[in-house]
Scaffold this active site. Sequence first.
Site, mmCIF file in Angstrom:
data_model
loop_
_atom_site.group_PDB
_atom_site.id
_atom_site.type_symbol
_atom_site.label_atom_id
_atom_site.label_comp_id
_atom_site.label_asym_id
_atom_site.label_seq_id
_atom_site.Cartn_x
_atom_site.Cartn_y
_atom_site.Cartn_z
ATOM 1 N N TYR A 1 0.842 -1.203 0.000
ATOM 2 C CA TYR A 1 0.000 0.000 0.000
ATOM 3 C C TYR A 1 0.879 1.256 0.000
ATOM 4 C CZ TYR A 1 -3.755 3.208 1.433
ATOM 5 O OH TYR A 1 -4.659 4.249 1.501
ATOM 6 N N GLY B 1 3.132 1.438 -3.066
ATOM 7 C CA GLY B 1 2.272 1.589 -4.246
ATOM 8 C C GLY B 1 1.809 3.031 -4.380
ATOM 9 N N ASP C 1 3.143 -0.659 12.568
ATOM 10 C CA ASP C 1 2.035 0.235 12.915
ATOM 11 C C ASP C 1 2.629 1.581 13.353
ATOM 12 O OD1 ASP C 1 -0.850 0.340 13.268
ATOM 13 O OD2 ASP C 1 -0.398 0.725 15.378
ATOM 14 N N GLN D 1 2.396 7.473 15.777
ATOM 15 C CA GLN D 1 1.656 8.730 15.816
ATOM 16 C C GLN D 1 1.429 9.228 14.396
ATOM 17 O OE1 GLN D 1 4.126 11.335 18.141
ATOM 18 N NE2 GLN D 1 5.744 11.372 16.623
HETATM 19 N N1 LIG Z 1 -10.268 6.293 4.378
HETATM 20 C C1 LIG Z 1 -9.066 6.715 4.696
HETATM 21 O O1 LIG Z 1 -8.807 6.941 5.871
HETATM 22 C C2 LIG Z 1 -8.014 6.953 3.649
HETATM 23 C C3 LIG Z 1 -6.779 7.479 4.059
HETATM 24 C C4 LIG Z 1 -5.803 7.694 3.114
HETATM 25 C C5 LIG Z 1 -6.040 7.455 1.784
HETATM 26 N N2 LIG Z 1 -7.240 6.947 1.394
HETATM 27 C C6 LIG Z 1 -7.421 6.687 -0.034
HETATM 28 O O2 LIG Z 1 -8.687 7.168 -0.478
HETATM 29 C C7 LIG Z 1 -9.229 6.295 -1.457
HETATM 30 C C8 LIG Z 1 -10.632 5.874 -1.055
HETATM 31 O O3 LIG Z 1 -10.551 5.218 0.201
HETATM 32 P P1 LIG Z 1 -11.833 4.603 0.944
HETATM 33 O O4 LIG Z 1 -11.621 4.791 2.393
HETATM 34 O O5 LIG Z 1 -13.075 5.087 0.326
HETATM 35 O O6 LIG Z 1 -11.590 3.062 0.644
HETATM 36 P P2 LIG Z 1 -12.561 1.935 0.059
HETATM 37 O O7 LIG Z 1 -11.816 0.650 0.136
HETATM 38 O O8 LIG Z 1 -13.870 2.043 0.715
HETATM 39 O O9 LIG Z 1 -12.716 2.417 -1.439
HETATM 40 C C9 LIG Z 1 -11.830 2.085 -2.457
HETATM 41 C C10 LIG Z 1 -12.649 1.859 -3.716
HETATM 42 O O10 LIG Z 1 -11.758 1.480 -4.784
HETATM 43 C C11 LIG Z 1 -12.311 0.362 -5.444
HETATM 44 N N3 LIG Z 1 -11.208 -0.382 -6.077
HETATM 45 C C12 LIG Z 1 -10.220 -1.077 -5.459
HETATM 46 N N4 LIG Z 1 -9.411 -1.610 -6.387
HETATM 47 C C13 LIG Z 1 -9.898 -1.241 -7.602
HETATM 48 C C14 LIG Z 1 -9.485 -1.498 -8.926
HETATM 49 N N5 LIG Z 1 -8.392 -2.238 -9.210
HETATM 50 N N6 LIG Z 1 -10.227 -0.982 -9.940
HETATM 51 C C15 LIG Z 1 -11.343 -0.244 -9.686
HETATM 52 N N7 LIG Z 1 -11.770 0.028 -8.439
HETATM 53 C C16 LIG Z 1 -11.038 -0.464 -7.402
HETATM 54 C C17 LIG Z 1 -13.009 -0.414 -4.355
HETATM 55 O O11 LIG Z 1 -13.950 -1.368 -4.833
HETATM 56 C C18 LIG Z 1 -13.669 0.719 -3.565
HETATM 57 O O12 LIG Z 1 -14.906 1.090 -4.108
HETATM 58 C C19 LIG Z 1 -8.261 5.125 -1.590
HETATM 59 O O13 LIG Z 1 -7.402 5.360 -2.694
HETATM 60 C C20 LIG Z 1 -7.456 5.197 -0.308
HETATM 61 O O14 LIG Z 1 -6.155 4.682 -0.479
HETATM 62 C C21 LIG Z 1 -8.235 6.686 2.298
#
Ligand SMILES: NC(=O)c1ccc[n+]([C@@H]2O[C@H](COP(=O)([O-])OP(=O)(O)OC[C@H]3O[C@@H](n4cnc5c(N)ncnc54)[C@H](O)[C@@H]3O)[C@@H](O)[C@H]2O)c1
Length: 301
Positions: free
Chosen positions: A132, A135, A260, A263
């Site tokens: 992650y 990536g 993990d 902070q």
């Molecule tokens: N929620 C958080 O705290 C957080 C923090 C940092 C970054 N992010 C980033 O924000 C974005 C959304 O996060 P989220 O919390 O809604 O996560 P989530 O897992 O709920 O949503 C991710 C979405 O991407 C889709 N997806 C995954 N792989 C895919 C692929 N190969 N092709 C098409 N769709 C694909 C999933 O089905 C899902 O709908 C992500 O990129 C995540 O890395 C989230």
Amino acid sequence: MGSHLCDRLLKDGHDILCVDNFYTGSKVNISHLHSNLNFELLRHDVTFPLYVEVDQIYNLACPASPIHYQRDPVQTTKTSVHGAINLLGLAKRLKARIFQASTSEVYGDPVIHPQPECYWGKVNPIGPRSCYDEGKRCAETLFFDYHRQHNLDIKVVRLFNTYGPRMHPNDGRVVSNFIVQAIRNVDITIYGSGEQTRSFCYVDDMIEGFVRMMGTEPGFTGPVNLGNPGEFTMLELAEKVLKLVGSKSKLVYLSLPVDDPKQRKPDISLAQEKLLWLPTVDLDDGLKETVCYFRTLLAHK
Ligand SMILES: NC(=O)c1ccc[n+]([C@@H]2O[C@H](COP(=O)([O-])OP(=O)(O)OC[C@H]3O[C@@H](n4cnc5c(N)ncnc54)[C@H](O)[C@@H]3O)[C@@H](O)[C@H]2O)c1
């Protein structure tokens, strides 16, 4: 978060093509949008090229919770890296503005606190979280190389922990974990001593930040941190959740997962300056909404 972004962009008058392979997403979260003529859904995996016509792209595709992204780590890296290449290629062909949802995980286990955008991070390249973290780091590299090499109009934000309604109940993220455990009156699992801190941003605030970033002048690329700087220990979060739910759950302590971070707290001065953005929903209010969502969800399970 994508479903909330669809809601917001539709409300602002946009036409939406929502692309998802439903690896972690749920169709239920967008079921209310199907009757909207400005909303279209395409089941597609972004690791494969996409040929569509649009004028802006938001790339949020990637499993975000450790349980989900570690289940198939190769696919996780592919989603971030091949997904970025495919969507950047699409943006290049269309001359479209493209947004990347990057993450505070690019800072790894940070030695600088709070983390400003100029901090390069302390990331393990070979651990179980690396699929992650690395990536997403590589995706940022690709965004900036497309910008430098092809003059692409990129907007990169680094999200810190975000929570709210429509989260997956079993994705192992701390907010959903604690709330689901509290509603079920089962033990609340604290990893380590519970003294490690996180910041929690409510989803509506985060989406406002996305839209503001996408509206900035050409040439402003970011990266920009988006998150709520309020910092809470896991024990404080557990106490808040227990109180809100009125739960009989007890706290149990498990060992800390590998790598993990101890902070995490965003320095959001750049977002304040460039986007005039500040989170407005405090943790208690956001938790109330989230508890309400999970109560309804679990009542129907
Ligand atoms: N929620 C958080 O705290 C957080 C923090 C940092 C970054 N992010 C980033 O924000 C974005 C959304 O996060 P989220 O919390 O809604 O996560 P989530 O897992 O709920 O949503 C991710 C979405 O991407 C889709 N997806 C995954 N792989 C895919 C692929 N190969 N092709 C098409 N769709 C694909 C999933 O089905 C899902 O709908 C992500 O990129 C995540 O890395 C989230």
